[in-house]
Write a protein that holds these residues in place. Structure first.
Motif, short mmCIF file in Angstrom:
data_model
loop_
_atom_site.label_atom_id
_atom_site.label_comp_id
_atom_site.label_asym_id
_atom_site.label_seq_id
_atom_site.Cartn_x
_atom_site.Cartn_y
_atom_site.Cartn_z
N GLU A 24 63.91 47.89 43.94
CA GLU A 24 63.85 48.31 42.43
C GLU A 24 62.49 47.55 42.00
O GLU A 24 62.40 46.24 42.02
N GLY A 25 61.76 48.41 41.28
CA GLY A 25 60.47 47.69 40.49
C GLY A 25 59.46 47.37 41.40
O GLY A 25 58.09 47.07 40.80
N PHE A 26 59.36 47.55 42.90
CA PHE A 26 58.20 47.32 43.49
C PHE A 26 57.32 48.39 43.32
O PHE A 26 57.85 49.54 43.25
N ALA A 27 55.91 47.82 43.38
CA ALA A 27 55.00 48.94 43.12
C ALA A 27 55.08 49.85 44.48
O ALA A 27 55.18 49.44 45.32
N CYS A 28 54.69 51.24 43.97
CA CYS A 28 54.57 52.19 45.16
C CYS A 28 53.35 52.80 45.50
O CYS A 28 53.26 53.65 46.02
N THR A 29 52.25 52.33 44.60
CA THR A 29 50.79 52.61 45.17
C THR A 29 49.80 51.64 45.12
O THR A 29 50.26 50.37 44.96
N ASN A 30 48.85 51.77 45.61
CA ASN A 30 47.84 50.77 45.85
C ASN A 30 46.82 50.55 44.58
O ASN A 30 45.68 50.07 44.55
N SER A 31 47.17 51.18 43.40
CA SER A 31 46.49 51.54 42.27
C SER A 31 45.92 49.73 42.00
O SER A 31 44.65 49.70 41.42
N PRO A 32 46.79 48.75 41.93
CA PRO A 32 46.37 47.43 41.47
C PRO A 32 45.37 46.93 42.17
O PRO A 32 44.56 46.34 41.71
N ILE A 33 45.36 47.03 43.45
CA ILE A 33 44.41 46.43 44.25
C ILE A 33 43.21 47.20 44.28
O ILE A 33 42.02 46.43 44.30
N GLU A 34 43.17 48.71 44.18
CA GLU A 34 41.84 49.28 44.23
C GLU A 34 41.36 49.31 42.56
O GLU A 34 40.00 49.04 42.61
N SER A 35 41.93 48.84 41.73
CA SER A 35 41.37 48.45 40.39
C SER A 35 40.82 46.96 40.42
O SER A 35 39.53 46.80 39.70
N PHE A 36 41.45 46.12 41.25
CA PHE A 36 40.87 44.80 41.33
C PHE A 36 39.61 44.92 42.20
O PHE A 36 38.55 44.22 42.05
N ASN A 37 39.60 45.94 43.29
CA ASN A 37 38.19 45.94 43.95
C ASN A 37 37.16 46.58 43.18
O ASN A 37 36.21 46.34 43.46
N ARG A 38 37.56 47.52 42.30
CA ARG A 38 36.21 48.14 41.38
C ARG A 38 36.01 46.99 40.61
O ARG A 38 34.64 47.10 40.07
N SER A 39 36.72 46.11 40.17
CA SER A 39 36.29 45.12 39.17
C SER A 39 35.50 43.99 39.89
O SER A 39 34.46 43.34 39.29
N ILE A 40 35.46 43.85 41.15
CA ILE A 40 34.39 43.19 42.04
C ILE A 40 32.92 43.80 42.01
O ILE A 40 31.95 43.19 41.64
N LYS A 41 32.86 45.05 42.28
CA LYS A 41 31.63 45.85 42.11
C LYS A 41 31.40 45.89 40.58
O LYS A 41 29.97 45.76 40.33
N ARG A 42 31.90 45.98 39.64
CA ARG A 42 31.46 46.15 38.22
C ARG A 42 31.18 44.79 37.79
O ARG A 42 30.11 44.68 37.11
N THR A 43 31.85 43.61 37.87
CA THR A 43 31.67 42.36 37.30
C THR A 43 30.74 41.65 38.41
O THR A 43 29.89 40.87 37.83
N PHE A 44 31.04 41.50 39.63
CA PHE A 44 30.29 40.25 40.39
C PHE A 44 29.12 40.85 41.10
O PHE A 44 28.20 40.09 41.29
N THR A 45 29.05 42.03 41.45
CA THR A 45 27.85 42.67 42.41
C THR A 45 26.89 43.68 41.59
O THR A 45 25.98 43.99 42.05
N LYS A 46 27.65 44.07 40.42
CA LYS A 46 26.73 45.03 39.39
C LYS A 46 26.51 46.25 40.39
O LYS A 46 25.44 46.71 39.96
N ARG A 47 27.30 46.73 41.23
CA ARG A 47 27.37 47.51 42.02
C ARG A 47 26.01 47.69 42.84
O ARG A 47 25.48 48.84 43.09
N LYS A 48 25.71 46.59 43.44
CA LYS A 48 24.29 46.46 44.10
C LYS A 48 24.74 46.06 45.61
O LYS A 48 25.69 45.16 45.66
N ARG A 49 24.39 46.56 46.55
CA ARG A 49 24.50 46.19 47.99
C ARG A 49 23.82 44.61 48.21
O ARG A 49 22.70 44.72 48.05
N MET A 50 24.56 43.86 49.14
CA MET A 50 23.81 42.58 49.19
C MET A 50 23.83 42.31 50.61
O MET A 50 24.67 42.91 51.39
N PHE A 51 22.96 41.51 51.29
CA PHE A 51 23.04 40.94 52.51
C PHE A 51 24.14 40.01 52.66
O PHE A 51 24.79 39.55 51.81
N VAL A 52 24.81 39.82 54.03
CA VAL A 52 26.14 39.21 54.17
C VAL A 52 26.10 37.78 53.52
O VAL A 52 27.07 37.52 52.79
N LEU A 53 25.16 36.88 53.92
CA LEU A 53 25.12 35.48 53.18
C LEU A 53 25.02 35.65 51.60
O LEU A 53 25.94 34.72 51.14
#
Length: 302
Positions: free
Chosen positions: A189-218
């Motif tokens: 009971e109460g456990f999350a049943c979708t990946n929405s929380p982690i997908e929202s977190f992944n979107r925040s990486i692109k929005r906040t940290f990379t500004k939606r730009k692709r970068m070199f690995v290093l």
């Protein structure tokens, strides 16, 4: 792989909640995916545990990823033996999970099921498509196996004269094999049943940290270090008890004012409206689908 001691402190399998695994793309110019492992707490807040850049997404890559966490948890004297992991339909990660943790149950992301089914019931007329979506939702909210079998029989009867192809697609793709656990009764009971929380977190990486730009690995590794440090000093609380939603609170107020309840045993009440449910005040449990989903409901609050 990048993590910190603070992030790893929340990997402890004695804490309640699901683990979540997801890969996100369009971050690195080489096309490498970023694989993220984290977990949700009792209020479905997401807590990242570690990040993994891989040139491929084969079974061996996921095995090394999990083995890395196992090795670190041993060094930190923390238990890492997940009972439930939520992910999308990816066989490589499923096979790796099954080999590393034999007793772990893979929970299929419900939204991923709906997204894929939409492509199929989209071929039907609008009225049939709406009905098919309702049957999927009804099966998702099954409170136990018996309820699921009853809901499936109703779907089967409906499909005989309306959507046989869609019925066989759902049966073969989402009700058999490794990705069949997307109903709420398959997890505590109460456990999350979708990946929405982690997908929202992944979107925040692109929005906040990379500004939606692709970068070199290093360059991206430097960003990844910033992400790990930020989430370590953020010091977010890991909730172990569910918090009622505003909808549940309103329902609780409504039910408490009218004669919806009848005592039928020591600390046992029966709720009667359009449906009937049993509430155990001592164990704080209700046998409705809302309690099964959120570990709290309007009936129990009322």
């Amino acid at each position: 792989m990048v993590t910190t001691k603070y992030l790893m402190s929340k990997i402890d399998s004695n804490l309640p909640g699901c683990y979540h695994l997801d890969a996100t793309y369009k971050l690195i110019k080489n096309g490498f995916p970023l694989i993220v492992l984290g977990r949700t707490d009792a209020v479905h807040d997401f807590h990242p545990l570690g990040f993994f850049i891989s040139s491929h997404e084969q079974e061996i890559d996921y095995q090394e990823f999990y083995q890395g966490f196992i090795n670190l948890s041993v060094l930190l004297d923390t238990e890492f033996d997940p009972d439930y992991v939520v992910q999308d339909a990816w066989l490589a990660s499923f096979n790796a999970l099954s080999k590393q943790f034999a007793d772990c149950k893979l929970l299929m992301c419900y939204f991923h099921v709906i997204f894929n089914c939409r492509k199929e019931y989209g071929k039907l007329n609008k009225e049939l498509a709406v009905q098919c979506k309702k049957f999927l939702r009804k099966m998702h909210y099954s409170i136990d196996l018996k309820d699921m079998e009853r809901n499936f029989r109703e779907f089967k009867e409906f499909s005989k004269e309306n959507c046989q192809d869609f019925y066989f697609y759902v049966k073969n793709q989402w009700l058999t094999g490794p990705f069949k656990r997307w109903q709420i009764f398959n997890r505590p009971e109460g456990f999350a049943c979708t990946n929405s929380p982690i997908e929202s977190f992944n979107r925040s990486i692109k929005r906040t940290f990379t500004k939606r730009k692709r970068m070199f690995v290093l360059d991206f590794v430097q960003v990844l270090l910033r992400i790990a440090r930020y989430n370590s000093i953020k010091n977010s609380t890991f909730h172990t008890k569910p918090v009622p939603s505003s909808k549940a609170k309103l329902a609780g107020v409504k039910y408490s004012k009218k004669g919806y309840f009848k005592k039928c045993g020591k600390n046992i009440y029966k709720f009667s409206d359009n449906e009937e449910f049993l509430i155990n005040i001592t164990d704080k449990m209700c046998n409705c689908k809302y309690f099964r989903k959120d570990a709290i409901c309007g009936h129990l609050l009322g």
